[in-house]
Design an enzyme around this catalytic site. Sequence first.
Site, PDB file in Angstrom:
ATOM      1  N   SER A  86       0.838  -1.202   0.000  1.00  0.00           N
ATOM      2  CA  SER A  86       0.000   0.000   0.000  1.00  0.00           C
ATOM      3  C   SER A  86       0.874   1.253   0.000  1.00  0.00           C
ATOM      4  CB  SER A  86      -0.967  -0.039   1.185  1.00  0.00           C
ATOM      5  OG  SER A  86      -1.881   1.022   1.136  1.00  0.00           O
ATOM      6  N   HIS A 190      -8.301   1.330  -0.787  1.00  0.00           N
ATOM      7  CA  HIS A 190      -8.203   0.389  -1.918  1.00  0.00           C
ATOM      8  C   HIS A 190      -9.577  -0.121  -2.368  1.00  0.00           C
ATOM      9  CE1 HIS A 190      -3.940   0.678  -1.375  1.00  0.00           C
ATOM     10  NE2 HIS A 190      -4.074   0.319  -0.117  1.00  0.00           N
TER      11      HIS A 190
END
Length: 305
Positions: A86, A190
């Site tokens: 991430s 996300h």
Amino acid sequence: MLVLVAPGQGAQTPGFLTPWLDLPGAAERLAAWSDAIGLDLAHYGTQADADAIRDTAVAQPLLVAAGLLSAAALGDVTPGAVAGHSVGEITAAAFAGVLDDTAALTLVRKRGLAMADAAAITRTGMSALLGGDPDTTVAHLEKLGLTPANVNGAGQIVAAGTLEQLAALEADKPEGVRRVVALKVAGAFHTVHMAPAVEALAKAAEDLTPADPRVAYVSNRDGQAVASGTEVVSRLVGQVANPVRWDLCMETFQKLGATALIEVCPGGTLTGLAKRALPGVTTLALKTPDDLDAARELIAEHGAA
């Protein structure tokens, strides 16, 4: 072959940067980065409490700064591959030479602010699911309207969605899942809930002049090594609203012939996954400067310097 990886949001803990600032030049470097992005990184890394550093706009630049500081303390290391989970992908982009340190921190500061703004629109969150069959779990999540936002491998998938959807998941776990653990994050990262952040990040990326990676840069999108700096930045932009496929990243490490993996500060999460998914690969997490000697020994054995 050595892989250098950087953790994502949630790895930070109060005071975790304190021992690192005793290293030569570390405090000065952190102060310069703080001035560049308008955020007191030393304060948040040494004095702020857990709630303060859970703030997305703070946590993300803090994690990238910690990763860059700890990697610099290793010396001039050339790994065979780099990757980040991430927000850790921005740290990895700096490791690979795609962005310089200041550009990486400027980008992550804008990323954190944009994602915090997007998270404020709807009450959302994320929960980790431990155990179970991945295909069964993903199908169950989709039935509940949730997104498998992080497919981490080693029996772990992170679901993201509204708080109501996550409550339904608590009451109706997928078959085979042992535990559902709510994560201390501020939103459904996300997922489509982050679409406004993609627009903001795309605009911020226009100011960047990326270089092509000097080493294999393994992408969260599909676990593939990306050879173009422009493509790396494009993926960093889209990544905030798309799932993280860390399982595929680890598969690529294996295919590339990884024999050792070092996770930069605040290490622990990714080495834990690697221990379960990459048998035979030696792992080490940089938690404090006390871990540096062992890391250097590992580099001497498995990586180029």
